[in-house]
Structures are given as structure tokens and as C-alpha cells.
Design a protein around this motif. Structure first.
Motif, PDB file in Angstrom:
ATOM      1  N   THR A  32       0.820  -1.215   0.000  1.00 45.47           N
ATOM      2  CA  THR A  32       0.000   0.000   0.000  1.00 45.47           C
ATOM      3  C   THR A  32       0.851   1.262   0.000  1.00 45.47           C
ATOM      4  O   THR A  32       0.333   2.352  -0.210  1.00 45.47           O
ATOM      5  CB  THR A  32      -0.920   0.056   1.235  1.00 45.47           C
ATOM      6  OG1 THR A  32      -0.100   0.154   2.406  1.00 45.47           O
ATOM      7  CG2 THR A  32      -1.832  -1.159   1.322  1.00 45.47           C
ATOM      8  N   GLY A  33       2.138   1.106   0.287  1.00 45.86           N
ATOM      9  CA  GLY A  33       3.025   2.259   0.350  1.00 45.86           C
ATOM     10  C   GLY A  33       3.283   2.742   1.770  1.00 45.86           C
ATOM     11  O   GLY A  33       4.073   3.651   1.984  1.00 45.86           O
ATOM     12  N   SER A  35       4.766   1.997   5.537  1.00 46.14           N
ATOM     13  CA  SER A  35       5.645   1.100   6.281  1.00 46.14           C
ATOM     14  C   SER A  35       6.055   1.760   7.584  1.00 46.14           C
ATOM     15  O   SER A  35       5.948   2.972   7.747  1.00 46.14           O
ATOM     16  CB  SER A  35       6.873   0.726   5.449  1.00 46.14           C
ATOM     17  OG  SER A  35       7.634   1.876   5.159  1.00 46.14           O
TER      18      SER A  35
END
Length: 64
Positions: A32-33, A35
Motif C-alpha cells: 500500500t506504500g 511502512s
């Protein structure tokens, strides 16, 4: 696992999970981008995943 970074991943049914960064994602899962630490990722999932029903069920119910 201290210091391990994680990524938030989502599958085609719009279900979320936490995955260790750098590991290959299983089939059907996409990054999803987002982290961070495990706790940060879980907090992000909690804020994003507000409808726990699978996407296909939501679409079926919307058409009923």
C-alpha cells in the motif's frame, strides 16, 4: 524482532495485513506504500480498514 520494519499490504478483497519489509509478497497481495514499526502499521490498518467485509461481499450487498 526489534528494529524490524513492516509494510502494510492489501489483497484483492481489500483486506489488510502486516508483512516484513524485504520479503516477497504472497500472490494476490500488494504493497500500500505505508511502512513502519509493527505498531505503526497496525494503527494505520485500524484507521484505513473500517469495513471488514470482503470487497466482493460489499459489492454484492450494494447491488441487492
Amino acid at each position: 524482532m526489534s528494529g524490524t520494519r513492516f509494510a502494510v499490504v492489501r489483497n484483492d478483497e481489500a483486506q489488510y495485513s502486516v508483512w516484513a519489509e524485504g520479503r516477497e509478497l504472497p500472490a494476490g497481495w500488494h504493497a500500500t506504500g505505508f511502512s513502519g514499526t509493527r505498531e505503526e502499521c497496525l494503527a494505520h490498518i485500524e484507521s484505513e480498514w473500517t469495513d471488514l467485509r470482503p470487497l466482493s461481499l460489499r459489492q454484492t450487498m450494494a447491488g441487492a
